[in-house]
Structures are given as C-alpha cells and as structure tokens.
Design a protein around this motif. Structure first.
Motif, PDB file in Angstrom:
ATOM      1  N   ILE A  52      35.377  28.675  52.564  1.00  0.00           N
ATOM      2  CA  ILE A  52      35.474  29.328  51.075  1.00  0.00           C
ATOM      3  C   ILE A  52      36.597  27.992  50.476  1.00  0.00           C
ATOM      4  N   ASP A  53      35.833  27.313  49.530  1.00  0.00           N
ATOM      5  CA  ASP A  53      36.510  26.157  48.802  1.00  0.00           C
ATOM      6  C   ASP A  53      36.937  26.769  47.312  1.00  0.00           C
ATOM      7  N   GLU A  54      38.083  26.462  46.977  1.00  0.00           N
ATOM      8  CA  GLU A  54      38.550  26.868  45.261  1.00  0.00           C
ATOM      9  C   GLU A  54      38.540  28.340  45.221  1.00  0.00           C
ATOM     10  N   VAL A  55      39.034  29.085  46.406  1.00  0.00           N
ATOM     11  CA  VAL A  55      38.810  30.547  46.666  1.00  0.00           C
ATOM     12  C   VAL A  55      39.468  31.185  45.181  1.00  0.00           C
ATOM     13  N   GLN A  56      40.536  30.483  44.458  1.00  0.00           N
ATOM     14  CA  GLN A  56      40.979  31.125  43.262  1.00  0.00           C
ATOM     15  C   GLN A  56      40.079  31.436  42.159  1.00  0.00           C
ATOM     16  N   ASP A  57      38.969  30.503  42.189  1.00  0.00           N
ATOM     17  CA  ASP A  57      38.002  30.699  41.325  1.00  0.00           C
ATOM     18  C   ASP A  57      37.126  32.154  41.505  1.00  0.00           C
ATOM     19  N   PHE A  58      37.150  32.651  42.788  1.00  0.00           N
ATOM     20  CA  PHE A  58      36.451  33.910  42.914  1.00  0.00           C
ATOM     21  C   PHE A  58      36.998  35.006  42.161  1.00  0.00           C
ATOM     22  N   THR A  59      36.054  35.790  41.698  1.00  0.00           N
ATOM     23  CA  THR A  59      36.528  37.322  41.317  1.00  0.00           C
ATOM     24  C   THR A  59      36.896  38.040  42.759  1.00  0.00           C
ATOM     25  N   PRO A  60      37.615  39.039  42.751  1.00  0.00           N
ATOM     26  CA  PRO A  60      37.731  39.771  43.662  1.00  0.00           C
ATOM     27  C   PRO A  60      36.646  40.448  44.204  1.00  0.00           C
ATOM     28  N   ALA A  61      35.575  40.737  43.348  1.00  0.00           N
ATOM     29  CA  ALA A  61      34.270  41.288  43.681  1.00  0.00           C
ATOM     30  C   ALA A  61      33.429  40.282  44.582  1.00  0.00           C
ATOM     31  N   GLU A  62      33.585  38.914  44.053  1.00  0.00           N
ATOM     32  CA  GLU A  62      32.652  37.938  44.877  1.00  0.00           C
ATOM     33  C   GLU A  62      33.269  37.689  45.984  1.00  0.00           C
ATOM     34  N   LEU A  63      34.780  37.757  46.080  1.00  0.00           N
ATOM     35  CA  LEU A  63      35.400  37.513  47.605  1.00  0.00           C
ATOM     36  C   LEU A  63      35.225  38.715  48.499  1.00  0.00           C
ATOM     37  N   GLU A  64      34.923  39.762  47.934  1.00  0.00           N
ATOM     38  CA  GLU A  64      34.892  41.164  48.798  1.00  0.00           C
ATOM     39  C   GLU A  64      33.479  40.823  49.426  1.00  0.00           C
ATOM     40  N   LEU A  65      32.430  40.259  48.473  1.00  0.00           N
ATOM     41  CA  LEU A  65      31.129  40.302  49.041  1.00  0.00           C
ATOM     42  C   LEU A  65      31.018  39.387  50.012  1.00  0.00           C
TER      43      LEU A  65
END
Length: 114
Positions: free
Chosen positions: A80-93
């Motif tokens: 995962i690159d640019e993880v700070q751009d993910f929403t919590p929901a996207e990251l959880e997915l």
C-alpha cells in the motif's frame, strides 16, 4: 469495526466523539460538517444514487462474509503506497481482503516500510 451499524456510517454522536486527530475537520467545525453530510445523504438517498462509500461498504461485507474467496485471487503480499490517502473504511477493506497475506504500507512525508 467501521461497519457495525447497518448503513456503515458514524452517527452524529460517534463522529463528534472522534479523537481530535482522527479527521481533518477541526473539533469546533464538526457539527457543521455533520450537518452538511446529513444534507448530502438525504439528497443522495432521495435520488437512489450511490457513492464510493456505498461501494466500499458493499465490497467489505462481501469480503468479510467470505463471498470473495477464490484462492487464485487472494494475495500473498499487499503493498500500500500513500496509505495516508486511504479512508479508514478503504484501509479496513484492503486489510480484510488481504487476510493472512503480508502487508507493507508506506506514506506520508517520511515513508517507512514495515
């Protein structure tokens, strides 16, 4: 879990109780931000439209329920690159889909690999 509620969204009370750094919206501005969100949701629902949050929630439920389980489609390592751009929901997915795969995330002004 982010999707404990039926619609996968935070209630006003849950949103207002988030820690200060949990969202880019200043604590003092959160009531107005949630009002705008409710206006948007009402308009979206009245037209039957869906948005990215609906897509993420639907896919998340399918992954967690085991409906997406083809072994050939499961990753062994997720980057995962640019993880700070993910929403919590996207990251959880992504993490739910990754399952037992190794996960490497990088992002921010000083990225670090783990």
């Amino acid at each position: 879990k982010l999707y404990a509620s039926d619609d996968g969204r935070l209630t006003r009370a849950e949103y207002l109780k988030l820690p200060e750094r949990a969202t880019a919206v200043a604590v003092r501005d959160r009531p107005a931000a949630y009002d705008a969100f409710e206006t948007y949701e009402k308009a979206r629902r009245s037209t039957g439209a869906s948005d990215l949050c609906d897509f993420v929630r639907h896919l998340h439920r399918r992954v967690v329920a085991g409906e997406v389980r083809d072994a050939d489609c499961r990753p062994t390592h997720v980057f995962i690159d640019e993880v700070q751009d993910f929403t919590p929901a996207e990251l959880e997915l992504v993490l739910a889909y990754a399952g037992d795969a190794r996960v490497t995330a990088a992002g921010g002004t000083a990225p670090k690999l783990t």
